[in-house]
Design an enzyme around this catalytic site. Structure first.
Site, PDB file in Angstrom:
ATOM      1  N   SER A 145     -29.057  45.706  -1.137  1.00 35.20           N
ATOM      2  CA  SER A 145     -28.511  44.756  -2.300  1.00 35.20           C
ATOM      3  C   SER A 145     -29.601  43.713  -1.448  1.00 35.20           C
ATOM      4  O   SER A 145     -29.855  43.548  -0.074  1.00 35.20           O
ATOM      5  CB  SER A 145     -26.953  44.347  -1.293  1.00 35.20           C
ATOM      6  OG  SER A 145     -26.659  42.641  -2.189  1.00 35.20           O
ATOM      7  N   TYR A 159     -21.392  42.388   5.115  1.00 34.73           N
ATOM      8  CA  TYR A 159     -21.549  43.285   3.952  1.00 34.73           C
ATOM      9  C   TYR A 159     -22.893  43.315   4.276  1.00 34.73           C
ATOM     10  O   TYR A 159     -24.024  44.714   3.800  1.00 34.73           O
ATOM     11  CB  TYR A 159     -20.998  43.296   2.819  1.00 34.73           C
ATOM     12  CG  TYR A 159     -21.837  43.238   1.574  1.00 34.73           C
ATOM     13  CD1 TYR A 159     -21.682  45.019   0.279  1.00 34.73           C
ATOM     14  CD2 TYR A 159     -22.590  42.938   0.790  1.00 34.73           C
ATOM     15  CE1 TYR A 159     -22.504  45.196  -0.503  1.00 34.73           C
ATOM     16  CE2 TYR A 159     -23.243  42.964  -0.473  1.00 34.73           C
ATOM     17  CZ  TYR A 159     -23.288  44.251  -0.976  1.00 34.73           C
ATOM     18  OH  TYR A 159     -24.138  44.407  -1.834  1.00 34.73           O
TER      19      TYR A 159
HETATM   20  P1  NAP Z   1     -18.353  49.522  -8.634  1.00 31.82           P
HETATM   21  O1  NAP Z   1     -18.408  48.695  -9.673  1.00 31.82           O
HETATM   22  O2  NAP Z   1     -17.379  48.341  -7.337  1.00 31.82           O
HETATM   23  O3  NAP Z   1     -18.381  50.588  -7.865  1.00 31.82           O
HETATM   24  C1  NAP Z   1     -18.240  51.161  -6.855  1.00 31.82           C
HETATM   25  C2  NAP Z   1     -17.941  52.679  -7.208  1.00 31.82           C
HETATM   26  O4  NAP Z   1     -18.445  53.420  -5.959  1.00 31.82           O
HETATM   27  C3  NAP Z   1     -17.729  53.531  -7.881  1.00 31.82           C
HETATM   28  O5  NAP Z   1     -17.392  54.717  -8.843  1.00 31.82           O
HETATM   29  C4  NAP Z   1     -16.134  54.464  -6.483  1.00 31.82           C
HETATM   30  O6  NAP Z   1     -15.188  55.349  -6.695  1.00 31.82           O
HETATM   31  C5  NAP Z   1     -17.352  54.388  -5.026  1.00 31.82           C
HETATM   32  N1  NAP Z   1     -16.894  53.911  -4.430  1.00 31.82           N
HETATM   33  C6  NAP Z   1     -16.331  52.942  -3.706  1.00 31.82           C
HETATM   34  N2  NAP Z   1     -15.986  53.844  -2.426  1.00 31.82           N
HETATM   35  C7  NAP Z   1     -16.549  55.323  -2.300  1.00 31.82           C
HETATM   36  C8  NAP Z   1     -16.595  55.910  -0.903  1.00 31.82           C
HETATM   37  N3  NAP Z   1     -15.955  55.362  -0.206  1.00 31.82           N
HETATM   38  N4  NAP Z   1     -16.900  57.311  -1.623  1.00 31.82           N
HETATM   39  C9  NAP Z   1     -17.371  58.163  -2.740  1.00 31.82           C
HETATM   40  N5  NAP Z   1     -17.361  56.640  -3.912  1.00 31.82           N
HETATM   41  C10 NAP Z   1     -17.183  55.532  -3.432  1.00 31.82           C
HETATM   42  O7  NAP Z   1     -19.284  48.789  -7.149  1.00 31.82           O
HETATM   43  P2  NAP Z   1     -20.581  48.882  -8.180  1.00 31.82           P
HETATM   44  O8  NAP Z   1     -21.379  47.265  -7.902  1.00 31.82           O
HETATM   45  O9  NAP Z   1     -21.355  49.274  -8.809  1.00 31.82           O
HETATM   46  O10 NAP Z   1     -21.859  48.449  -6.777  1.00 31.82           O
HETATM   47  C11 NAP Z   1     -22.418  49.864  -6.259  1.00 31.82           C
HETATM   48  C12 NAP Z   1     -23.392  50.068  -5.370  1.00 31.82           C
HETATM   49  O11 NAP Z   1     -24.497  48.367  -6.039  1.00 31.82           O
HETATM   50  C13 NAP Z   1     -22.443  49.465  -4.373  1.00 31.82           C
HETATM   51  O12 NAP Z   1     -23.787  50.025  -2.990  1.00 31.82           O
HETATM   52  C14 NAP Z   1     -23.217  47.781  -3.747  1.00 31.82           C
HETATM   53  O13 NAP Z   1     -23.378  47.077  -2.102  1.00 31.82           O
HETATM   54  C15 NAP Z   1     -24.817  47.625  -4.644  1.00 31.82           C
HETATM   55  N6  NAP Z   1     -24.711  45.842  -4.975  1.00 31.82           N
HETATM   56  C16 NAP Z   1     -23.898  45.506  -5.991  1.00 31.82           C
HETATM   57  C17 NAP Z   1     -23.998  44.723  -6.540  1.00 31.82           C
HETATM   58  C18 NAP Z   1     -23.135  43.862  -7.541  1.00 31.82           C
HETATM   59  O14 NAP Z   1     -23.244  42.548  -7.789  1.00 31.82           O
HETATM   60  N7  NAP Z   1     -22.363  44.502  -8.279  1.00 31.82           N
HETATM   61  C19 NAP Z   1     -25.027  43.630  -5.574  1.00 31.82           C
HETATM   62  C20 NAP Z   1     -26.062  44.458  -4.719  1.00 31.82           C
HETATM   63  C21 NAP Z   1     -25.857  45.553  -4.507  1.00 31.82           C
HETATM   64  P3  NAP Z   1     -13.811  54.751  -7.916  1.00 31.82           P
HETATM   65  O15 NAP Z   1     -14.128  54.447  -8.990  1.00 31.82           O
HETATM   66  O16 NAP Z   1     -13.202  56.279  -7.953  1.00 31.82           O
HETATM   67  O17 NAP Z   1     -13.468  53.786  -7.088  1.00 31.82           O
END
Ligand code: NAP
Length: 250
Positions: A145, A159
């Site tokens: 991130s 985080y």
């Molecule tokens: P999201 O929409 O909340 O999706 C999270 C995904 O991770 C879901 O598929 C969830 O499964 C799964 N998950 C959560 N905990 C888990 C675990 N312990 N074991 C296996 N699967 C797990 O998140 P996102 O925004 O796409 O984020 C994805 C990555 O991008 C993360 O690492 C986040 O830190 C990073 N990121 C996101 C942003 C942002 O603004 N969105 C910015 C920077 C970095 P379920 O569907 O079963 O709950």
């Protein structure tokens, strides 16, 4: 089109992971979709992936738990075959807090979900990919991130610190396995429109902060998936230990 390529994307039932699963499939890769709770969302992504006529499996598993990780990788071995790429994407945010509200329980939950998972999954991937172990090489892409560089004061310093750890590990592992046919890189997204913000306590965060980004908007999961795919594929064949910031200028 890539032939006989298999990718495991942790946390690919929703958000950035789901967009990545669809993009890999569109490029001919077989995909393992991992999720923790939302089987229906994982099945919806699997339906889209299978529409590209590529191998696909879904597997429940909490990647913060070592036994679950072992089972997820064994599922890839038995149902899809030789792993070509791992995307360490699963990650969580917890409700916004200054340091005064951060206790050991909260911090440890973030650490095991965002950092321990990345180490253990990478270990299993390297075991299978390393040319030293008889493997064919491969790629690992870590979803870090931009918070790792900004620090996320008053909201998510915990985080942000987990993502800083991921960045350090990206460099270290990349150098450790550079001579074993494995490339390790990371993307650092900014504010991306996914469910993670609701889980972090502010469903409207992208709408609130998007206009303050130099490009004056939040990003999409599909925009991040493009860079993840590039780093995983042969197109980035001379890149290792490097980072792509996708944060609209932040
Ligand atoms: P999201 O929409 O909340 O999706 C999270 C995904 O991770 C879901 O598929 C969830 O499964 C799964 N998950 C959560 N905990 C888990 C675990 N312990 N074991 C296996 N699967 C797990 O998140 P996102 O925004 O796409 O984020 C994805 C990555 O991008 C993360 O690492 C986040 O830190 C990073 N990121 C996101 C942003 C942002 O603004 N969105 C910015 C920077 C970095 P379920 O569907 O079963 O709950």
């Amino acid at each position: 089109m890539s032939k006989d390529r298999i990718v495991l994307i942790t946390g690919s039932s929703r958000g950035i992971g789901a967009a990545s699963a669809r993009l890999f499939a569109a490029n001919g890769w077989g995909v393992c979709i991992n999720y923790i709770n939302n089987a229906a969302a994982a099945e919806a992504v699997a339906k889209d992936v299978r529409a590209y006529d590529v191998p696909c499996t879904t597997v429940q598993g909490d990647v913060s738990k070592e036994d679950d990780v072992l089972r997820v990788f064994e599922t890839v071995d038995s149902e899809l075959g030789t792993l070509s790429s791992l995307v360490n994407n699963a990650g969580i945010l917890l409700p916004q807090s200054r340091l005064s509200g951060i206790n050991a329980e909260r911090l440890n939950k973030l650490l095991i979900t965002n950092v321990t998972s990345c180490f253990i999954c990478s270990r299993e991937a390297v075991k299978r990919m390393s040319t030293n172990e008889g493997g064919k090489g491969g790629t690992i892409v870590n979803v870090s991130s931009i918070a790792a560089t900004l620090g996320a004061p008053n909201e998510y310093t915990d985080y942000a610190a987990t993502k800083g750890a991921m960045d350090t590990f990206t460099r270290g592992l990349a150098l450790e396995v550079a001579g074993e046919g494995i490339r390790v890189n990371a993307v650092r997204p900014g504010i991306i429109d996914t469910d993670i913000h609701a889980d972090g306590g502010e469903p409207g965060r992208v709408q609130r902060l998007g206009p303050m980004v130099p490009m004056q908007r939040g990003g999409t999961a599909e925009e991040i998936a493009e860079a993840i795919y590039w780093l995983a594929s042969e197109k980035s064949s001379y890149a290792t230990g490097t980072f792509i910031d996708l944060a609209g200028g932040r």
